[in-house]
Design a protein around this motif. Structure first.
Motif, PDB file in Angstrom:
ATOM      1  N   THR A 195       0.822  -1.208   0.000  1.00  0.00           N
ATOM      2  CA  THR A 195       0.000   0.000   0.000  1.00  0.00           C
ATOM      3  C   THR A 195       0.856   1.258   0.000  1.00  0.00           C
ATOM      4  OG1 THR A 195      -0.178  -0.149   2.411  1.00  0.00           O
ATOM      5  CG2 THR A 195      -1.979  -1.085   1.116  1.00  0.00           C
ATOM      6  N   SER A 196       2.073   1.165   0.498  1.00  0.00           N
ATOM      7  CA  SER A 196       2.978   2.317   0.486  1.00  0.00           C
ATOM      8  C   SER A 196       3.450   2.652  -0.929  1.00  0.00           C
ATOM      9  CB  SER A 196       4.201   2.028   1.357  1.00  0.00           C
ATOM     10  OG  SER A 196       4.957   0.961   0.799  1.00  0.00           O
ATOM     11  N   GLY A 197       3.408   1.665  -1.806  1.00  0.00           N
ATOM     12  CA  GLY A 197       3.962   1.802  -3.154  1.00  0.00           C
ATOM     13  C   GLY A 197       5.242   1.016  -3.337  1.00  0.00           C
ATOM     14  N   ASP A 198       5.799   0.505  -2.249  1.00  0.00           N
ATOM     15  CA  ASP A 198       7.045  -0.264  -2.315  1.00  0.00           C
ATOM     16  C   ASP A 198       6.807  -1.565  -3.078  1.00  0.00           C
ATOM     17  OD1 ASP A 198       9.530  -1.388  -1.899  1.00  0.00           O
ATOM     18  OD2 ASP A 198       9.282  -1.652   0.272  1.00  0.00           O
ATOM     19  N   ILE A 199       7.639  -1.850  -4.068  1.00  0.00           N
ATOM     20  CA  ILE A 199       7.468  -3.077  -4.846  1.00  0.00           C
ATOM     21  C   ILE A 199       8.267  -4.248  -4.297  1.00  0.00           C
ATOM     22  CG2 ILE A 199       7.008  -1.729  -6.936  1.00  0.00           C
ATOM     23  CD1 ILE A 199       9.737  -2.688  -7.990  1.00  0.00           C
ATOM     24  N   ILE A 238       2.372  -6.621 -10.047  1.00  0.00           N
ATOM     25  CA  ILE A 238       1.340  -5.655 -10.428  1.00  0.00           C
ATOM     26  C   ILE A 238       1.658  -4.321  -9.750  1.00  0.00           C
ATOM     27  CG2 ILE A 238      -1.114  -5.093 -10.446  1.00  0.00           C
ATOM     28  CD1 ILE A 238      -1.665  -8.096  -9.937  1.00  0.00           C
ATOM     29  N   LEU A 239       1.736  -3.261 -10.545  1.00  0.00           N
ATOM     30  CA  LEU A 239       1.934  -1.910 -10.020  1.00  0.00           C
ATOM     31  C   LEU A 239       0.576  -1.254  -9.845  1.00  0.00           C
ATOM     32  CD1 LEU A 239       4.928  -0.674 -12.236  1.00  0.00           C
ATOM     33  CD2 LEU A 239       5.011  -1.790  -9.993  1.00  0.00           C
ATOM     34  N   ARG A 240       0.270  -0.810  -8.603  1.00  0.00           N
ATOM     35  CA  ARG A 240      -1.035  -0.207  -8.341  1.00  0.00           C
ATOM     36  C   ARG A 240      -0.934   1.143  -7.651  1.00  0.00           C
ATOM     37  NH1 ARG A 240      -2.336   0.942  -3.170  1.00  0.00           N
ATOM     38  NH2 ARG A 240      -4.352  -0.120  -3.057  1.00  0.00           N
ATOM     39  N   GLY A 241       0.291   1.720  -7.633  1.00  0.00           N
ATOM     40  CA  GLY A 241       0.474   2.980  -6.934  1.00  0.00           C
ATOM     41  C   GLY A 241       0.467   2.763  -5.431  1.00  0.00           C
ATOM     42  N   GLY A 242       0.567   3.858  -4.684  1.00  0.00           N
ATOM     43  CA  GLY A 242       0.613   3.712  -3.244  1.00  0.00           C
ATOM     44  C   GLY A 242       0.408   5.036  -2.530  1.00  0.00           C
ATOM     45  N   THR A 243       0.791   5.052  -1.273  1.00  0.00           N
ATOM     46  CA  THR A 243       0.582   6.216  -0.424  1.00  0.00           C
ATOM     47  C   THR A 243       1.187   7.477  -1.023  1.00  0.00           C
ATOM     48  OG1 THR A 243       0.649   4.748   1.503  1.00  0.00           O
ATOM     49  CG2 THR A 243       0.880   7.119   1.915  1.00  0.00           C
ATOM     50  N   TYR A 244       2.308   7.316  -1.684  1.00  0.00           N
ATOM     51  CA  TYR A 244       3.025   8.478  -2.207  1.00  0.00           C
ATOM     52  C   TYR A 244       2.667   8.797  -3.658  1.00  0.00           C
ATOM     53  CZ  TYR A 244       5.601   7.713   2.070  1.00  0.00           C
ATOM     54  OH  TYR A 244       5.929   7.531   3.396  1.00  0.00           O
ATOM     55  N   GLY A 245       1.607   8.157  -4.178  1.00  0.00           N
ATOM     56  CA  GLY A 245       1.146   8.503  -5.511  1.00  0.00           C
ATOM     57  C   GLY A 245       1.249   7.377  -6.507  1.00  0.00           C
ATOM     58  N   PRO A 246       1.053   7.686  -7.784  1.00  0.00           N
ATOM     59  CA  PRO A 246       1.051   6.647  -8.824  1.00  0.00           C
ATOM     60  C   PRO A 246       2.443   6.097  -9.110  1.00  0.00           C
ATOM     61  CG  PRO A 246       0.808   8.828  -9.798  1.00  0.00           C
ATOM     62  CD  PRO A 246       0.741   9.020  -8.319  1.00  0.00           C
ATOM     63  N   ASN A 247       2.489   4.896  -9.672  1.00  0.00           N
ATOM     64  CA  ASN A 247       3.759   4.320 -10.131  1.00  0.00           C
ATOM     65  C   ASN A 247       3.611   3.711 -11.524  1.00  0.00           C
ATOM     66  OD1 ASN A 247       2.328   1.991  -9.545  1.00  0.00           O
ATOM     67  ND2 ASN A 247       3.731   1.245  -7.963  1.00  0.00           N
ATOM     68  N   CYS A 248       2.717   4.322 -12.329  1.00  0.00           N
ATOM     69  CA  CYS A 248       2.478   3.831 -13.683  1.00  0.00           C
ATOM     70  C   CYS A 248       3.264   4.599 -14.736  1.00  0.00           C
ATOM     71  CB  CYS A 248       0.985   3.902 -14.005  1.00  0.00           C
ATOM     72  SG  CYS A 248       0.264   5.543 -13.798  1.00  0.00           S
TER      73      CYS A 248
END
Length: 372
Positions: A195-199, A238-248
């Motif tokens: 959820t943070s965006g960390d992959i 799967i990249l879904r973005g996170g707390t700090y914003g999008p990652n697409c």
């Protein structure tokens, strides 16, 4: 004396009130069986998705459908429309329907059709499991590949044979129990970034689920069992973005692909156009999709697939009172008309590009694997 004499009876009554027996996975599978034709089709669908993820089939994988299912009839209606669209765009897009019957909750809230099918906060798992399996079977019978998020490991055995693809969500991607269970599935499984965006947790999950595991689970009779898995070779990110914003965006995708390569994984991933990648605003999803497709056409071959949250009617609604047919009760969803337009535009963009690899046939034989 009297108090101690009645305590065991009270305890037994309390236990009876607290627990409700459920059908075993084997019993529910027997009650709602998958036909041999549908089972063969599902095996071929899984193989097609594997080929896309491996880069041997140049179609774009599209996992599309409601954020959550609350009305099985509206879901069947959506499935019929999506199946018709799949026939139209199937030369460039491989459409898979989201049939999400469980919803993760950060605190409390409606947990999905499987847990609370009557949406009255009473819970009815026996009814929910039956409705969920029947719905997935019916959609699979239409010829449409079925996808879901496997949230409760204990529910997996009830549903897995209906699925062409599965996801582990951002809240559970770090769970050892989920990683172990996915290691024993004969279908492609995507792990979302945290959820943070960390992959990194998702990359770790891929490694764990692809390895052989020995874990505490249940067999199809519902009995506790020690299970030895062979490992699932079809895990992916799967990249879904996170707390700090999008990652697409290009930078995040390039970084993710480099990290996959460094770990020895194929440089292929799926991007979720919803959640943080569209700021949970459904109307932004077509723009995210269009950007990803344009970049893929321009050479970003690592974008193997996308996810969209879509329903019959745009938006979302609260549970209770007079409810709108075909509108989400959880996240904001794109309406079907806008979804179809966005996917047709994506297909047209992809058709304009030279074909890099041949499209595999679902009639081709799948490689031998253990049964789900």
């Amino acid at each position: 004396m009297a108090r101690s004499a009645i305590a065991p009876a009270e305890a037994a009554a309390a236990e009876t009130a607290r627990t409700t027996s459920l059908p075993t996975p084997a019993a529910l599978r027997a009650e709602l069986p998958i036909s041999p034709l549908t089972a063969q089709r599902i095996a071929a669908q899984r193989e097609t998705i594997r080929q896309i993820l491996a880069g041997h089939d140049d179609r774009l994988l599209v996992i599309c459908g409601p954020c959550s299912i609350h009305d099985p009839e509206a879901a069947r209606d959506y499935a019929a429309r999506l199946a018709a669209l799949a026939a139209e765009v199937g030369d460039t897009l491989y459409l898979v329907m989201r049939v999400y019957v469980e919803k993760p909750r950060t605190t409390v809230g409606w947990k999905g059709l499987l847990h609370d099918p009557d949406m009255n906060e009473q819970g009815d798992l026996a009814k929910g499991l039956s409705l969920s399996r029947e719905l997935m079977r019916d959609i699979a019978d239409m010829g449409l590949p079925v996808a879901t998020e496997l949230l409760s490991p204990a529910a997996t055995e009830y549903l897995a044979d209906t699925l062409a693809w599965a996801a582990i969500g951002a809240r559970t991607t770090e769970s050892q129990t989920h990683r172990e269970r996915m290691s024993d599935l004969d279908l492609p499984v995507g792990f979302k970034n945290a959820t943070s965006g960390d992959i990194q947790p998702a990359c770790d999950a891929m490694a764990a689920a692809s390895a052989p595991q020995c874990y505490l689970g249940q067999d199809r009779t519902g009995a506790p069992a020690m299970i030895r898995s062979a490992g699932n070779p079809d895990t992916h990110l799967i990249l879904r973005g996170g707390t700090y914003g999008p990652n697409c965006d290009r930078e995040h995708v390039t970084d993710a692909l480099a990290r996959l390569a460094a770990a020895g994984w194929p440089e292929r991933l799926i991007v979720d156009c919803s959640h943080a990648n569209s700021a949970k605003t459904a109307a932004r999803q077509p723009a995210v999709l269009a950007d990803l497709v344009a970049r893929r056409c321009a050479g970003e071959a690592g974008i193997a697939g996308v996810m969209l949250e879509s329903h019959l009617v745009h938006g979302k609604q609260s549970i209770g009172g007079a409810m709108t047919y075909g509108q989400s009760v959880t996240d904001d969803c794109l309406g079907f008309a806008a979804t179809a337009d966005a996917l047709r535009e994506a297909a047209a963009c992809l058709r304009a590009q030279p074909v890099g690899v041949s499209v595999s046939s679902e009639a081709s034989a799948s490689r031998p694997r253990a049964s789900s």
